[in-house]
Design a protein around this motif. Sequence first.
Motif, PDB file in Angstrom:
ATOM      1  N   ALA A   9       0.825  -1.205   0.000  1.00 50.86           N
ATOM      2  CA  ALA A   9       0.000   0.000   0.000  1.00 50.86           C
ATOM      3  C   ALA A   9       0.864   1.262   0.000  1.00 50.86           C
ATOM      4  CB  ALA A   9      -0.913   0.001   1.227  1.00 50.86           C
ATOM      5  N   PRO A  10       0.319   2.379  -0.484  1.00 51.97           N
ATOM      6  CA  PRO A  10       1.083   3.633  -0.500  1.00 51.97           C
ATOM      7  C   PRO A  10       1.187   4.298   0.868  1.00 51.97           C
ATOM      8  CG  PRO A  10      -1.095   3.991  -1.416  1.00 51.97           C
ATOM      9  CD  PRO A  10      -0.973   2.518  -1.189  1.00 51.97           C
ATOM     10  N   TRP A  11       0.334   3.909   1.820  1.00 45.63           N
ATOM     11  CA  TRP A  11       0.385   4.470   3.167  1.00 45.63           C
ATOM     12  C   TRP A  11       0.540   3.351   4.179  1.00 45.63           C
ATOM     13  CZ3 TRP A  11       0.444   9.484   5.066  1.00 45.63           C
ATOM     14  CH2 TRP A  11       0.364  10.489   4.084  1.00 45.63           C
ATOM     15  N   ILE A  12       1.323   3.645   5.214  1.00 47.52           N
ATOM     16  CA  ILE A  12       1.678   2.665   6.236  1.00 47.52           C
ATOM     17  C   ILE A  12       1.186   3.142   7.604  1.00 47.52           C
ATOM     18  CG2 ILE A  12       3.557   1.423   7.351  1.00 47.52           C
ATOM     19  CD1 ILE A  12       3.421   0.871   4.351  1.00 47.52           C
ATOM     20  N   ALA A  13       0.574   2.234   8.351  1.00 48.01           N
ATOM     21  CA  ALA A  13       0.321   2.464   9.777  1.00 48.01           C
ATOM     22  C   ALA A  13       1.179   1.471  10.549  1.00 48.01           C
ATOM     23  CB  ALA A  13      -1.147   2.263  10.113  1.00 48.01           C
ATOM     24  N   THR A  14       1.843   1.931  11.591  1.00 43.72           N
ATOM     25  CA  THR A  14       2.637   1.028  12.422  1.00 43.72           C
ATOM     26  C   THR A  14       2.019   0.923  13.811  1.00 43.72           C
ATOM     27  OG1 THR A  14       4.118   2.820  13.157  1.00 43.72           O
ATOM     28  CG2 THR A  14       4.784   1.540  11.197  1.00 43.72           C
ATOM     29  N   LEU A  15       2.187  -0.243  14.409  1.00 47.75           N
ATOM     30  CA  LEU A  15       1.750  -0.504  15.778  1.00 47.75           C
ATOM     31  C   LEU A  15       2.842  -1.301  16.474  1.00 47.75           C
ATOM     32  CD1 LEU A  15      -1.861  -1.852  15.106  1.00 47.75           C
ATOM     33  CD2 LEU A  15      -1.339   0.351  16.147  1.00 47.75           C
ATOM     34  N   ASP A  16       3.041  -1.053  17.766  1.00 51.44           N
ATOM     35  CA  ASP A  16       3.893  -1.934  18.548  1.00 51.44           C
ATOM     36  C   ASP A  16       3.175  -3.269  18.736  1.00 51.44           C
ATOM     37  OD1 ASP A  16       5.967  -0.145  18.817  1.00 51.44           O
ATOM     38  OD2 ASP A  16       5.303   0.611  20.773  1.00 51.44           O
ATOM     39  N   GLY A  17       3.939  -4.352  18.836  1.00 52.31           N
ATOM     40  CA  GLY A  17       3.347  -5.671  18.922  1.00 52.31           C
ATOM     41  C   GLY A  17       2.890  -6.077  20.303  1.00 52.31           C
ATOM     42  N   ASP A  18       3.071  -5.194  21.314  1.00 54.23           N
ATOM     43  CA  ASP A  18       2.719  -5.556  22.687  1.00 54.23           C
ATOM     44  C   ASP A  18       1.266  -5.273  23.034  1.00 54.23           C
ATOM     45  OD1 ASP A  18       2.718  -2.801  22.858  1.00 54.23           O
ATOM     46  OD2 ASP A  18       4.475  -2.665  24.163  1.00 54.23           O
ATOM     47  N   GLY A  19       0.509  -4.685  22.110  1.00 53.30           N
ATOM     48  CA  GLY A  19      -0.904  -4.417  22.356  1.00 53.30           C
ATOM     49  C   GLY A  19      -1.199  -3.131  23.084  1.00 53.30           C
ATOM     50  N   GLN A  20      -0.170  -2.346  23.414  1.00 54.45           N
ATOM     51  CA  GLN A  20      -0.437  -1.104  24.142  1.00 54.45           C
ATOM     52  C   GLN A  20      -0.991  -0.007  23.232  1.00 54.45           C
ATOM     53  OE1 GLN A  20       3.470  -1.085  26.793  1.00 54.45           O
ATOM     54  NE2 GLN A  20       1.836   0.034  27.824  1.00 54.45           N
ATOM     55  N   ASN A  21      -0.695  -0.055  21.932  1.00 59.15           N
ATOM     56  CA  ASN A  21      -1.330   0.853  20.977  1.00 59.15           C
ATOM     57  C   ASN A  21      -2.716   0.320  20.632  1.00 59.15           C
ATOM     58  OD1 ASN A  21       1.836   0.929  19.325  1.00 59.15           O
ATOM     59  ND2 ASN A  21       1.071   2.462  20.757  1.00 59.15           N
ATOM     60  N   ASP A  22      -3.663   1.215  20.427  1.00 61.53           N
ATOM     61  CA  ASP A  22      -5.039   0.832  20.140  1.00 61.53           C
ATOM     62  C   ASP A  22      -5.314   0.928  18.640  1.00 61.53           C
ATOM     63  OD1 ASP A  22      -7.751   0.412  20.027  1.00 61.53           O
ATOM     64  OD2 ASP A  22      -8.250   1.827  21.625  1.00 61.53           O
ATOM     65  N   PRO A  23      -5.574  -0.188  17.949  1.00 64.56           N
ATOM     66  CA  PRO A  23      -5.862  -0.129  16.510  1.00 64.56           C
ATOM     67  C   PRO A  23      -7.064   0.737  16.163  1.00 64.56           C
ATOM     68  CG  PRO A  23      -5.369  -2.378  17.170  1.00 64.56           C
ATOM     69  CD  PRO A  23      -5.506  -1.576  18.444  1.00 64.56           C
ATOM     70  N   ALA A  24      -7.956   0.957  17.121  1.00 67.90           N
ATOM     71  CA  ALA A  24      -9.113   1.818  16.868  1.00 67.90           C
ATOM     72  C   ALA A  24      -8.702   3.251  16.580  1.00 67.90           C
ATOM     73  CB  ALA A  24     -10.067   1.779  18.066  1.00 67.90           C
ATOM     74  N   ASP A  25      -7.449   3.616  16.894  1.00 68.99           N
ATOM     75  CA  ASP A  25      -6.962   4.964  16.586  1.00 68.99           C
ATOM     76  C   ASP A  25      -6.537   5.112  15.131  1.00 68.99           C
ATOM     77  OD1 ASP A  25      -7.194   6.446  19.011  1.00 68.99           O
ATOM     78  OD2 ASP A  25      -5.540   5.288  19.858  1.00 68.99           O
ATOM     79  N   ILE A  26      -6.368   4.019  14.403  1.00 68.14           N
ATOM     80  CA  ILE A  26      -5.918   4.130  13.008  1.00 68.14           C
ATOM     81  C   ILE A  26      -6.911   4.923  12.157  1.00 68.14           C
ATOM     82  CG2 ILE A  26      -5.309   2.859  10.918  1.00 68.14           C
ATOM     83  CD1 ILE A  26      -4.185   0.649  12.674  1.00 68.14           C
ATOM     84  N   PRO A  27      -8.232   4.671  12.239  1.00 70.10           N
ATOM     85  CA  PRO A  27      -9.158   5.509  11.470  1.00 70.10           C
ATOM     86  C   PRO A  27      -9.051   6.998  11.813  1.00 70.10           C
ATOM     87  CG  PRO A  27     -10.261   3.505  12.163  1.00 70.10           C
ATOM     88  CD  PRO A  27      -8.932   3.534  12.867  1.00 70.10           C
ATOM     89  N   ARG A  28      -8.726   7.305  13.071  1.00 72.81           N
ATOM     90  CA  ARG A  28      -8.542   8.716  13.455  1.00 72.81           C
ATOM     91  C   ARG A  28      -7.340   9.314  12.731  1.00 72.81           C
ATOM     92  NH1 ARG A  28      -7.650  10.017  19.714  1.00 72.81           N
ATOM     93  NH2 ARG A  28      -9.687   8.990  19.756  1.00 72.81           N
TER      94      ARG A  28
END
Length: 242
Positions: free
Chosen positions: A89-108
């Motif tokens: 994809a042309p755009w990348i979202a990154t998350l730490d693998g420990d679960g402390q980041n909330d994937p629900a913030d990606i749409p924001r």
Amino acid sequence: MTQNKPSLSVVVPVFNERDNVAPLVHEITAALRGVVPFEIVYVDDHSRDDTLDVLRGLKAEVPELRVIHHVTQSGQSTAVRNGVKAARAPWIATLDGDGQNDPADIPRLLAERDSADASTRLFAGWRVNRQDSGSKRWASKWANAIRARMLRDDTPDTGCGIKLFEREAFLELPYFDHMHRYLPALMQRAGYRTVSVPVNHRHRTAGVSKYNNLGRAMVGIRDLRGVAWLIKRGKLTRTEEV
């Protein structure tokens, strides 16, 4: 693997996170299905537990999931970069693998991108309510203050794992170990704008942190000097075709 080319790749580096993999993958799919065509690119940094086996098993039930494996342990920055290189994809979202980041913030973050100036190529998560130990919060505050003074990157939280950036812009950046901690400064050095976006932060529910405060500090001091040198030596030249 999905058949259509995604417009977003979610890159997740992991090392010994076997109990966090499945919950996070399912949270990502819940947050993004029906919102944007996406893929999930996990990069296993040669885990010593059965993280890789868990990921292989998940591929059968999550068609968006792809798995990259490091044959030798190489660190988080290399895992992120290899995930970005493998992304479609042309755009990348990154998350730490420990679960402390909330994937629900990606749409924001995607919404912030859609309303931002075209010159903005990085949207960095900002943990306004960190759920870490007091010592880790203190160390991070101290490190952020020093970094901001040296690099003047106008970014309150560069250590947050959730970020959204343009793949092409990222691959233009100079690569070095631990570069993922300096993405705002490096993007600004390349002539792009960056924005910090408040995001959720959660307690780790499984596994243990792979880093300690002293280790972060010792590496960070050395890296800061290098990034400051890169910024000082950087040069931007506007061009036009005639």
